[in-house]
Scaffold this motif. Structure first.
Motif, PDB file in Angstrom:
ATOM      1  N   ARG A 142      55.135 -36.113 -21.666  1.00 48.52           N
ATOM      2  CA  ARG A 142      55.074 -37.575 -21.592  1.00 48.52           C
ATOM      3  C   ARG A 142      56.422 -38.153 -21.175  1.00 48.52           C
ATOM      4  O   ARG A 142      56.480 -39.098 -20.396  1.00 48.52           O
ATOM      5  N   ARG A 146      57.497 -40.674 -18.080  1.00 48.49           N
ATOM      6  CA  ARG A 146      58.291 -41.904 -18.245  1.00 48.49           C
ATOM      7  C   ARG A 146      59.513 -41.891 -17.333  1.00 48.49           C
ATOM      8  O   ARG A 146      59.883 -42.915 -16.753  1.00 48.49           O
ATOM      9  N   GLU A 165      56.226 -47.529 -21.105  1.00 45.02           N
ATOM     10  CA  GLU A 165      55.326 -46.816 -22.015  1.00 45.02           C
ATOM     11  C   GLU A 165      53.868 -47.153 -21.708  1.00 45.02           C
ATOM     12  O   GLU A 165      53.007 -46.272 -21.654  1.00 45.02           O
ATOM     13  N   LEU A 166      53.596 -48.422 -21.505  1.00 45.21           N
ATOM     14  CA  LEU A 166      52.234 -48.850 -21.183  1.00 45.21           C
ATOM     15  C   LEU A 166      51.808 -48.304 -19.828  1.00 45.21           C
ATOM     16  O   LEU A 166      50.680 -47.811 -19.664  1.00 45.21           O
ATOM     17  N   ASN A 168      52.823 -45.619 -18.338  1.00 46.86           N
ATOM     18  CA  ASN A 168      52.585 -44.177 -18.460  1.00 46.86           C
ATOM     19  C   ASN A 168      51.169 -43.916 -18.985  1.00 46.86           C
ATOM     20  O   ASN A 168      50.456 -43.034 -18.491  1.00 46.86           O
ATOM     21  N   ASP A 169      50.753 -44.699 -19.972  1.00 47.04           N
ATOM     22  CA  ASP A 169      49.391 -44.560 -20.504  1.00 47.04           C
ATOM     23  C   ASP A 169      48.346 -44.951 -19.462  1.00 47.04           C
ATOM     24  O   ASP A 169      47.265 -44.352 -19.406  1.00 47.04           O
ATOM     25  N   THR A 172      48.084 -41.828 -17.046  1.00 46.25           N
ATOM     26  CA  THR A 172      47.522 -40.596 -17.621  1.00 46.25           C
ATOM     27  C   THR A 172      46.194 -40.826 -18.332  1.00 46.25           C
ATOM     28  O   THR A 172      45.384 -39.906 -18.439  1.00 46.25           O
ATOM     29  N   GLY A 173      45.980 -42.062 -18.822  1.00 45.40           N
ATOM     30  CA  GLY A 173      44.788 -42.343 -19.621  1.00 45.40           C
ATOM     31  C   GLY A 173      43.471 -41.979 -18.956  1.00 45.40           C
ATOM     32  O   GLY A 173      42.636 -41.292 -19.554  1.00 45.40           O
TER      33      GLY A 173
END
Length: 219
Positions: A142, A146, A165-166, A168-169, A172-173
């Motif tokens: 992770r 970032r 952070e958001l 990155n999600d 990958t989410g």
């Protein structure tokens, strides 16, 4: 799959002082664990003594290389998974595509490998092993994502106001959702590019519209 097939490990246990490490011994130990798992032995019943007996080594040999079962299992999972990818470093988009393609490949392997699917399920019921796996494998991956996004912000490929952070999600989410939570969903080739380009369409720098030409003065 053997440890040798998986390429170099990204975080190997520290060698004991004054004693050279034997790669062959480490391979035998990791493959001993894999054999026990393939034979259906639950994680909870995998003692160091049993692992040593299967690998044909002494318990002290294992403890010289790993502090306990948690560290050993993390390396076993690394050996069973595809190796972490090398990023091209040419652009944020290309690096993100490589990272997401690696997630797609892990999802495909998890579906096709009964042992991986079984071990992941068991790891979730063992907090110490699950925490060790997250600390040593998931979290570094992770952080790599970032860092790619931070570099994109510095290069102007990503808006400066985007929460890393958001974001990155958001990248990958979708892949994790299909790979883990929706085992019936397809993981087709080109999915990594599709996800990256779709998210970047909303997070990329805003291009100012070209100014309209001034009307010619009336004569």
């Amino acid at each position: 799959m053997t440890l040798a097939d998986s390429g170099p490990r990204s975080m190997a246990p520290a060698p004991a002082r004054g004693r050279p490490r034997s790669e062959a011994v480490e391979i035998a130990i990791v493959e001993g664990v894999m054999k026990l798992l393939e034979d259906g032995v639950p994680l909870a019943e995998l003692s160091i003594e049993r692992i040593a007996r299967t690998a044909g080594v002494g318990k002290a040999t294992i403890y010289r290389r790993w502090n306990g079962k948690e560290e050993l299992f993390v390396d076993v999972m690394r050996a069973a998974e595809p190796p972490d990818p090398e990023l091209p470093g040419t652009s944020m988009r290309e690096d993100l595509v490589v990272l997401l393609e690696s997630l797609r490949q892990r999802g495909l392997m998890n579906r096709s490998s009964a042992i991986l699917h079984n071990v992941y399920a068991q790891m979730k019921s063992s907090p110490r092993i699950w925490d060790a796996y997250h600390a040593n494998v998931v979290n570094p991956r992770r952080e790599l994502g970032r860092e790619v996004l931070r570099r994109g912000q510095r290069n102007g490929e990503l808006r400066a106001d985007v929460d890393i952070e958001l974001a990155n999600d958001m990248f990958t989410g979708p892949m994790l959702l299909r790979a883990i939570l929706r085992p019936d969903a397809e993981l087709p080739e080109g999915l990594a590019e599709q996800v990256v380009d779709t998210v970047l369409a909303g997070l990329g720098p805003v291009t100012a519209p070209e100014p309209e030409p001034e009307p010619e003065p009336e004569r």
